[in-house]
Design an enzyme around this catalytic site. Structure first.
Site, PDB file in Angstrom:
ATOM      1  N   LYS A   1      10.878   3.845  -1.781  1.00  7.52           N
ATOM      2  CA  LYS A   1      10.957   2.573  -2.516  1.00  7.52           C
ATOM      3  C   LYS A   1      11.542   2.768  -3.911  1.00  7.52           C
ATOM      4  CE  LYS A   1       9.168  -0.316   0.540  1.00  7.52           C
ATOM      5  NZ  LYS A   1       9.903  -1.458   1.103  1.00  7.52           N
TER       6      LYS A   1
ATOM      7  N   TYR B   1       6.625   7.016   1.084  1.00  9.60           N
ATOM      8  CA  TYR B   1       6.817   5.584   0.830  1.00  9.60           C
ATOM      9  C   TYR B   1       7.260   5.348  -0.622  1.00  9.60           C
ATOM     10  CZ  TYR B   1       5.629   0.580   0.695  1.00  9.60           C
ATOM     11  OH  TYR B   1       5.659  -0.785   0.560  1.00  9.60           O
TER      12      TYR B   1
END
Length: 262
Positions: A170, A166
């Protein structure tokens, strides 16, 4: 805010595509954009889940709201979604705002990292929104400009345990946003990202708000000693798409209560 904008409805006349709009932050951004006067195209994997909310937003706020099914795990979807969204609203007007919101997370330690989870996270959280923003940005540049608002994460700017894939995705999305701002800014296209800490959506409450032991270490790093509410992200998303942010380009806006400075 531009002197020509209604302060109560600063997005009047704008037409926005919002991905991942069926729940959580995406659903709240859809609410805020409709209340601010924007016409909407809302997407999710299951478009039927959006039909009722879209109809209510249109009726309550006097805007147009259309829905599209879009599975961003499909590698072909980002290339065609902007054009599909541009065609689905009644009338010839172009879309001029993209809210890149859809995303997933598979929390797990590096020792337990699954390759399929890593690949899926990068597919949906990095590849799909980066390509969609590139296609949308190119179309905006050809038709007079627009705004790209990407929902990234504080985990893009400060590592978060058990969020390896993640955080990687991002962080890449933040750099994609900066590159869009650099290349497309001369053509009237602004690109910015929002980097929230934990947001108390229904999912956020389940994972963080209802688990005090898990939440405590994170809250200890937030000077305001609380997590964000969805509207605190949506308010920034409205501002970034409005004339009030006409000179804001290539910026990562933390909505984190001071998490990144603690």
């Amino acid at each position: 805010m531009s002197h020509l904008e209604d302060p109560a409805r600063p997005l009047t006349g704008r037409r926005a595509l919002i991905t991942g709009a069926s729940r959580g932050i995406g659903a709240d951004i859809a609410r805020a954009y409709a209340a601010s006067g924007a016409d909407l195209v809302l997407t999710a994997r299951d478009a039927t889940a959006l039909e009722g909310p879209a109809r209510r937003l249109a009726e309550e706020h006097g805007v147009r709201a259309a829905v599209l099914a879009a599975d961003l795990a499909d590698p072909e979807v980002p290339d065609r979604l902007w054009q599909q969204a541009s065609d689905v609203l009644d009338g010839p007007e172009r879309l001029d705002v993209l809210v890149n919101n859809a995303g997933i997370s598979h929390p797990e330690s590096i020792q337990e990292l699954r390759t399929d989870h890593f690949d899926e996270t990068l597919q949906i959280n990095l590849r799909a929104p980066s390509l969609l923003a590139a296609r949308a940005g190119a179309a905006m540049a050809d038709s007079g400009g627009g705004a790209i608002v990407t929902i990234a994460s504080a985990a893009a700017l400060r590592p978060l345990p058990e969020h390896y894939a993640y955080s990687v995705a991002k962080a890449g999305l933040v750099m994609a946003t900066r590159t869009l701002a650099l290349e497309l800014g001369p053509h009237g296209v602004r690109a910015n990202s929002i980097c929230p800490t934990v947001v108390l959506t229904d999912m956020g409450r389940t994972v963080w708000g209802d688990q005090p032991a898990k939440a405590a270490p994170m809250l200890a790093r937030i000077p305001q000693d609380r997590f964000a509410q969805p509207h605190e992200v949506s308010d920034v998303a409205v501002w970034l798409a409005s004339g009030a942010a006409s000179m804001v380009n290539g910026v990562d806006v933390p909505v984190d209560g001071g998490y990144l400075v603690s």
